[in-house]
Design a protein around this motif. Structure first.
Motif, PDB file in Angstrom:
ATOM      1  N   ASP A  22       0.775  -1.266   0.076  1.00  0.00           N
ATOM      2  CA  ASP A  22       0.099   0.032   0.267  1.00  0.00           C
ATOM      3  C   ASP A  22       0.830   1.130   0.036  1.00  0.00           C
ATOM      4  OD1 ASP A  22       0.158   0.668   3.177  1.00  0.00           O
ATOM      5  OD2 ASP A  22      -0.098  -1.587   3.027  1.00  0.00           O
ATOM      6  N   GLN A  63      -3.784   6.117  -5.569  1.00  0.00           N
ATOM      7  CA  GLN A  63      -4.886   6.281  -4.951  1.00  0.00           C
ATOM      8  C   GLN A  63      -6.208   5.636  -5.681  1.00  0.00           C
ATOM      9  OE1 GLN A  63      -5.292   7.864  -1.815  1.00  0.00           O
ATOM     10  NE2 GLN A  63      -3.097   7.348  -2.144  1.00  0.00           N
ATOM     11  N   ARG A  64      -5.729   5.235  -7.120  1.00  0.00           N
ATOM     12  CA  ARG A  64      -6.622   4.762  -7.870  1.00  0.00           C
ATOM     13  C   ARG A  64      -6.007   3.538  -8.369  1.00  0.00           C
ATOM     14  NH1 ARG A  64      -9.985   8.044 -12.495  1.00  0.00           N
ATOM     15  NH2 ARG A  64     -11.254   8.577 -10.817  1.00  0.00           N
ATOM     16  N   LEU A  65      -7.056   2.333  -8.308  1.00  0.00           N
ATOM     17  CA  LEU A  65      -6.628   1.207  -8.854  1.00  0.00           C
ATOM     18  C   LEU A  65      -7.889   0.762 -10.040  1.00  0.00           C
ATOM     19  CD1 LEU A  65      -5.678  -0.739  -5.680  1.00  0.00           C
ATOM     20  CD2 LEU A  65      -4.305   0.360  -7.402  1.00  0.00           C
ATOM     21  N   ARG A 123     -10.374  -2.426 -11.574  1.00  0.00           N
ATOM     22  CA  ARG A 123     -11.178  -3.763 -11.199  1.00  0.00           C
ATOM     23  C   ARG A 123     -11.839  -4.054 -12.491  1.00  0.00           C
ATOM     24  NH1 ARG A 123     -14.816  -3.311  -6.819  1.00  0.00           N
ATOM     25  NH2 ARG A 123     -13.043  -3.611  -5.614  1.00  0.00           N
ATOM     26  N   VAL A 151     -11.431   2.277  -8.854  1.00  0.00           N
ATOM     27  CA  VAL A 151     -11.642   1.946  -7.709  1.00  0.00           C
ATOM     28  C   VAL A 151     -10.834   2.819  -6.820  1.00  0.00           C
ATOM     29  CG1 VAL A 151     -11.571   0.433  -5.733  1.00  0.00           C
ATOM     30  CG2 VAL A 151     -11.978  -0.578  -8.029  1.00  0.00           C
ATOM     31  N   ASP A 152     -11.533   3.811  -6.213  1.00  0.00           N
ATOM     32  CA  ASP A 152     -10.663   5.095  -5.653  1.00  0.00           C
ATOM     33  C   ASP A 152     -10.547   4.823  -4.296  1.00  0.00           C
ATOM     34  OD1 ASP A 152     -10.074   6.619  -8.084  1.00  0.00           O
ATOM     35  OD2 ASP A 152     -12.303   7.239  -8.159  1.00  0.00           O
ATOM     36  N   ARG A 153      -9.477   5.202  -3.722  1.00  0.00           N
ATOM     37  CA  ARG A 153      -9.232   5.086  -2.451  1.00  0.00           C
ATOM     38  C   ARG A 153     -10.003   5.974  -1.317  1.00  0.00           C
ATOM     39  NH1 ARG A 153      -3.224   4.680   0.808  1.00  0.00           N
ATOM     40  NH2 ARG A 153      -3.990   3.783   2.623  1.00  0.00           N
ATOM     41  N   ASP A 210     -13.850   4.449  -1.849  1.00  0.00           N
ATOM     42  CA  ASP A 210     -14.185   3.191  -1.533  1.00  0.00           C
ATOM     43  C   ASP A 210     -12.946   2.563  -0.777  1.00  0.00           C
ATOM     44  OD1 ASP A 210     -15.054   0.696  -1.424  1.00  0.00           O
ATOM     45  OD2 ASP A 210     -15.137   0.206  -3.292  1.00  0.00           O
ATOM     46  N   TRP A 226     -10.664  -0.555  -2.402  1.00  0.00           N
ATOM     47  CA  TRP A 226      -9.320  -0.202  -2.773  1.00  0.00           C
ATOM     48  C   TRP A 226      -8.305  -1.267  -2.086  1.00  0.00           C
ATOM     49  CZ3 TRP A 226      -4.878   1.229  -0.066  1.00  0.00           C
ATOM     50  CH2 TRP A 226      -3.988   1.792  -1.144  1.00  0.00           C
ATOM     51  N   GLU A 268      -8.997  -4.507  -3.383  1.00  0.00           N
ATOM     52  CA  GLU A 268      -8.352  -5.062  -4.633  1.00  0.00           C
ATOM     53  C   GLU A 268      -6.756  -5.128  -4.635  1.00  0.00           C
ATOM     54  OE1 GLU A 268      -8.818  -5.339  -8.854  1.00  0.00           O
ATOM     55  OE2 GLU A 268     -10.234  -5.373  -7.198  1.00  0.00           O
ATOM     56  N   THR A 272      -2.808  -0.795 -12.046  1.00  0.00           N
ATOM     57  CA  THR A 272      -2.350   0.609 -11.659  1.00  0.00           C
ATOM     58  C   THR A 272      -2.500   1.797 -12.623  1.00  0.00           C
ATOM     59  OG1 THR A 272      -0.233   0.454 -11.891  1.00  0.00           O
ATOM     60  CG2 THR A 272      -0.992  -0.053  -9.623  1.00  0.00           C
TER      61      THR A 272
END
Length: 370
Positions: free
Chosen positions: A24, A29-31, A33, A42-44, A47, A51, A54, A65
């Motif tokens: 981590d 900050q964004r992954l 899915r 999927v934003d930290r 959500d 996050w 994921e 990423t």
């Protein structure tokens, strides 16, 4: 990692390094899915639980990423694969390391934790990713250098040679400049094309390198190499393009045999551009094959329940897969660990059993300057 038995017994330092440098700390900050149709963000901030899920989805799960053109172009590699490959690198304190493909900087960080300050240099072709990795490495208090550049087309940033080279993106053939960059007796660990990773030892005098396949892995490829065919039934549908089979024949074996990963690796060696995907159907699993261009095949149950091979396109890729299957059987159904790779300045090939055993050429680009 503990529950799955994934900590390499010969490299206890990896457990300490993973604890000191958790994923981590190197994740954006964004992954992204896969929802079955497309990659969704999927934003930290919005959500945090999603996050985290994921990012820590499992020891065999990479975290996407970055997207380019709607497809993944960078990721945090699966923890199990990272641990296995760094174990294969046989990294010791004091080694100079070239980390090829920085990404978010996590593998460079782990290598720097082990090797020591100022001994890791990492190459990243994407300046935005390189900047992100520099920030995360500095925040972790690590002295590791990140250079922007294409590692497949040059030597070690800053010159000289290294003791270890660790690549985080897949290449089918190894650039000879990588062999020249590593001292005799040094190690090169890299993901090999569509499937598997290899650990090579550079020969005395730097005249070549060879080593064994060390495990299964699927990594993103070199951005400047020809695009690899994509996986999944949708890719097969795109290649088949609704065409009727040109050849149909009954098989004497169950297509489900192609789900054996040792067999799949043997097919990968013999037919490196073949993409195999399993699709569940009403008659049982069907194995779909394509070459990313115009040729396709399907191994499935026929209307009468007997297995059949359907294929079309300018080449008979299904027959090529069958030939590789037959050869695997004749060799005694070897495991993927029974294969190795040899490199010379002019040729590269895979082999089975020993460097003098059965071999398969690896296509490679012409050396620079020729």
């Amino acid at each position: 990692m503990e529950r799955c038995g994934q900590w390499p017994a010969d490299s206890p330092w990896l457990r300490e390094a993973f604890a000191a440098l958790p994923r981590d700390r190197f994740a954006p900050q964004r992954l992204w899915r896969w929802d079955g149709w497309a990659y969704v963000p999927v934003d930290r901030a919005a959500d945090p639980d999603g996050w985290a899920s994921e990012l820590y989805g499992g020891v065999s799960s990479a975290a996407v990423t970055q997207l380019t053109g709607g497809l993944p172009s960078s990721s945090l590699s699966a923890p199990g694969a990272v641990a296995d490959m760094l174990d294969s690198l046989r990294l010791e304190p004091g080694h100079r390391v070239w980390d090829v493909g920085t990404g978010q900087g996590w593998t460079a960080a782990l290598s720097a934790w082990r090797a020591g300050p100022g001994l890791v240099v990492s190459s990243e072709v994407d300046e935005r990713l390189a900047g992100f990795a520099r920030e995360r490495l500095a925040a972790a208090g690590l002295d590791a250098e990140v250079r922007t550049g294409d590692a497949t087309r040059g030597g070690v940033p800053g010159g000289g040679q290294v003791d270890r080279l660790h690549a985080t993106y897949a290449v089918e053939s190894v650039p000879w400049s990588w062999v020249e960059a590593v001292r005799p007796g040094g190690r090169i660990v890299y993901p090999w094309g569509r499937l598997g990773y290899v650990a090579l030892t550079v020969a005395d005098g730097g005249a070549g390198a060879r080593g064994w396949v060390h495990g299964l892995a699927q990594f993103m490829g070199d951005r400047h190499a020809p695009a690899q065919a994509t996986d999944g039934p949708a890719a097969h549908v795109a290649v088949r393009a609704g065409a009727d089979p040109q050849v149909r024949r009954v098989l004497d074996r169950d297509p489900a045999g192609l789900e054996d990963w040792d067999l799949r690796f043997a097919v990968r060696v013999a037919v490196p551009d073949a993409v195999l995907t399993t699709e569940q159907g009403p008659e049982g699993p069907a194995v779909l094959v394509h070459d990313g261009a115009l040729s396709w095949a399907e191994f499935r149950a026929g209307a009468d329940g007997r297995p059949v091979l359907l294929q079309g396109g300018p080449r008979r890729i299904g027959d090529e897969v069958m030939a590789a299957w037959d050869q695997w059987e004749r060799l005694g159904r070897p495991e993927l660990y029974d294969y190795g790779v040899t490199l010379t300045p002019d040729a590269q090939w895979a082999w089975h059993g020993s460097p003098d055993g059965p071999r398969w050429p690896i296509a490679q680009p012409a050396p620079a300057g020729r």
